[in-house]
Scaffold this active site. Structure first.
Site, PDB file in Angstrom:
ATOM      1  N   SER A 190       0.825  -1.212   0.000  1.00 28.22           N
ATOM      2  CA  SER A 190       0.000   0.000   0.000  1.00 28.22           C
ATOM      3  C   SER A 190       0.854   1.254   0.000  1.00 28.22           C
ATOM      4  O   SER A 190       0.441   2.287  -0.515  1.00 28.22           O
ATOM      5  CB  SER A 190      -0.845   0.088   1.268  1.00 28.22           C
ATOM      6  OG  SER A 190      -1.577  -1.051   1.482  1.00 28.22           O
ATOM      7  N   HIS A 214      -1.892  -3.312  -6.957  1.00 29.83           N
ATOM      8  CA  HIS A 214      -2.482  -2.910  -5.673  1.00 29.83           C
ATOM      9  C   HIS A 214      -4.002  -3.067  -5.680  1.00 29.83           C
ATOM     10  O   HIS A 214      -4.712  -2.272  -6.294  1.00 29.83           O
ATOM     11  CB  HIS A 214      -2.072  -1.452  -5.363  1.00 29.83           C
ATOM     12  CG  HIS A 214      -2.548  -0.976  -4.033  1.00 29.83           C
ATOM     13  ND1 HIS A 214      -3.114   0.261  -3.827  1.00 29.83           N
ATOM     14  CD2 HIS A 214      -2.565  -1.587  -2.821  1.00 29.83           C
ATOM     15  CE1 HIS A 214      -3.441   0.385  -2.561  1.00 29.83           C
ATOM     16  NE2 HIS A 214      -3.120  -0.717  -1.931  1.00 29.83           N
ATOM     17  N   GLU A 239      -4.722  -0.662  -8.800  1.00 28.19           N
ATOM     18  CA  GLU A 239      -3.656   0.254  -9.233  1.00 28.19           C
ATOM     19  C   GLU A 239      -2.479  -0.592  -9.732  1.00 28.19           C
ATOM     20  O   GLU A 239      -2.006  -1.486  -9.025  1.00 28.19           O
ATOM     21  CB  GLU A 239      -3.216   1.149  -8.069  1.00 28.19           C
ATOM     22  CG  GLU A 239      -4.291   2.141  -7.660  1.00 28.19           C
ATOM     23  CD  GLU A 239      -3.906   3.033  -6.486  1.00 28.19           C
ATOM     24  OE1 GLU A 239      -4.377   4.174  -6.438  1.00 28.19           O
ATOM     25  OE2 GLU A 239      -3.144   2.579  -5.603  1.00 28.19           O
ATOM     26  N   ASN A 245      -4.373   6.242  -2.015  1.00 32.65           N
ATOM     27  CA  ASN A 245      -3.911   6.516  -0.651  1.00 32.65           C
ATOM     28  C   ASN A 245      -3.326   7.910  -0.540  1.00 32.65           C
ATOM     29  O   ASN A 245      -3.420   8.555   0.509  1.00 32.65           O
ATOM     30  CB  ASN A 245      -2.896   5.461  -0.207  1.00 32.65           C
ATOM     31  CG  ASN A 245      -3.603   4.253   0.393  1.00 32.65           C
ATOM     32  OD1 ASN A 245      -4.613   4.389   1.054  1.00 32.65           O
ATOM     33  ND2 ASN A 245      -3.078   3.073   0.129  1.00 32.65           N
TER      34      ASN A 245
END
Ligand code: NAD
Length: 360
Positions: A117, A138, A150, A189
């Site tokens: 992450s 991801h 991702e 994120n």
């Protein structure tokens, strides 16, 4: 052509990724060094597949096929022959580096992907042989429900390897891949960091966490406010990501890890999984605000709901603009990523276009 998939780590993400791959018709081996994690794998899969059948998302036959498509292995070496390895082990750089050093020898032909992450994919792959077949893939939690993936290429990732992994995600798993550079937090994120950090600056003695969440839901139309989301993700996990991004970006003031969240983490109040976070939970249900969180709020004046949402959205939009100006991702990809990963009705740039109330 990817047919045999290996998943490393049978935790929250590994089990979900394995299920998604098996549901999509791939044969999956899952490795975990913890005997208890491997032993729990069949029951976790069964529970999740049964729930998919009950919700009408899978037929009984599809669920049965998926269940038998996954096997657990206790030795990393048993992953030999995999066409694609997806690593979902703990977020510890040296642990992941060790794994990829070994995996690159165990699977000399396969694509090697990490589900990290917040760590640099290039750093994770530093000791891998042939880094041209390494990348980041991801997934979001839970992988069977979340459409976004991702896809992170490093400077070393070969275009053919990236394309093969992209096709696997798009066609094989029927997810929506977005192309993103190897930068701290990737797209979602990073763009969403201010949603959590700014929210904690906005909450005070007269504008509680619940008031901030309510403003986001009622004015922004989002499914969950920042405090509800942090409780769901885990305050510890969320704070670790904030700290990693803050450090990797050279400690920008706007992303300073919040003291309020640190205080709660230090007390073991890490959200739903501990029964206490910004809210209190009983039998998995929210039952009210956590008085210890409320007591730790700063003094301040009450703010109208519209102002709270505008401030939060403004901070998210500015972060999204930073990503575009840094060349990390384009505005359409950022909008797609945020909508799919957060279940938001709009992406930051769509909001900016339509909503003159966004405060810069
Ligand atoms: P987790 O703690 O639930 O699971 C990790 C698993 O890895 C455990 O079963 C553990 O026994 C196993 N493990 C420990 N050492 C290992 C080793 N040397 N080799 C193989 N397996 C090992 O963690 P998680 O939440 O599933 O996260 C895994 C990865 O996915 C992390 O990199 C995390 O950042 C990323 N991620 C997590 C989420 C999330 O919401 N939890 C979302 C996206 C990405």
């Amino acid at each position: 052509m990817i047919q045999r998939v290996a998943v490393v780590g049978a935790g929250t993400m590994g089990v979900g990724i394995a299920q998604l791959c098996a549901q999509s018709g791939f044969s999956v081996k899952v490795h975990d060094p913890e005997p208890a994690a491997l032993a729990a794998l069949p029951a976790k899969l069964r529970q999740s597949l049964d729930s998919a059948v009950l919700k009408g998302r899978l037929s009984t036959q599809q669920a049965e096929r998926a269940f038998h498509g996954v096997s657990g292995v206790s030795e990393l070496g048993d992953l030999a022959g995999a066409d694609l390895v997806i690593e979902a082990a703990p977020e510890i750089l040296t642990l992941k580096q060790d794994l990829f050093e070994k995996l690159s020898e165990i699977c000399p032909e396969g694509l090697l992907a990490t589900n990290t992450s917040s760590l640099s994919v290039a750093a994770i792959m530093k000791r891998a042989r042939s880094p041209e077949r390494t990348l980041g893939v991801h997934f979001f939690n839970p992988p069977v429900a979340m459409k976004l993936v991702e896809m992170i290429r490093t400077d070393a990732t070969h275009p053919d390897a990236f394309r093969a992994a992209w096709d696997f995600v798009l066609t094989g798993l029927r997810r929506t891949p977005v192309d993103v550079k190897d930068v701290p937090g990737f797209i979602v994120n990073r763009v969403m960091r201010p949603y959590y950090v700014t929210a904690q600056r906005l909450a005070n003695s007269r504008t509680s966490c619940a008031a901030v969440d309510e403003s986001c839901r009622s004015v922004g139309g989002v499914p969950m406010g920042p405090f509800e989301l942090m409780d769901l993700i885990g305050l510890d996990t969320n704070l670790a990501i904030t700290k990693a991004i803050y450090e990797a970006l050279g400690r920008p003031e706007r992303l300073t890890p919040p003291t309020l969240q640190q205080t709660l983490v230090d007390k073991g109040m890490i959200g739903r999984k501990s029964g206490k976070g910004f809210y209190l939970y009983a039998d998995g249900k929210k039952i009210g605000e956590n008085p210890e969180a409320t007591a730790a709020l700063s003094q301040g004046a009450a703010s109208p709901a519209q102002d709270i949402w505008s401030n939060l959205l403004g901070a998210v939009v500015s972060e999204a603009e930073c990503l575009v100006s840094e060349g990390t991702a384009g505005a359409p990809d950022i909008d797609t990523a945020v909508k799919l990963a957060m279940n938001f009705p709009k992406g930051p740039f769509e909001w900016r276009k339509e909503n003159t109330a966004v405060k810069p």
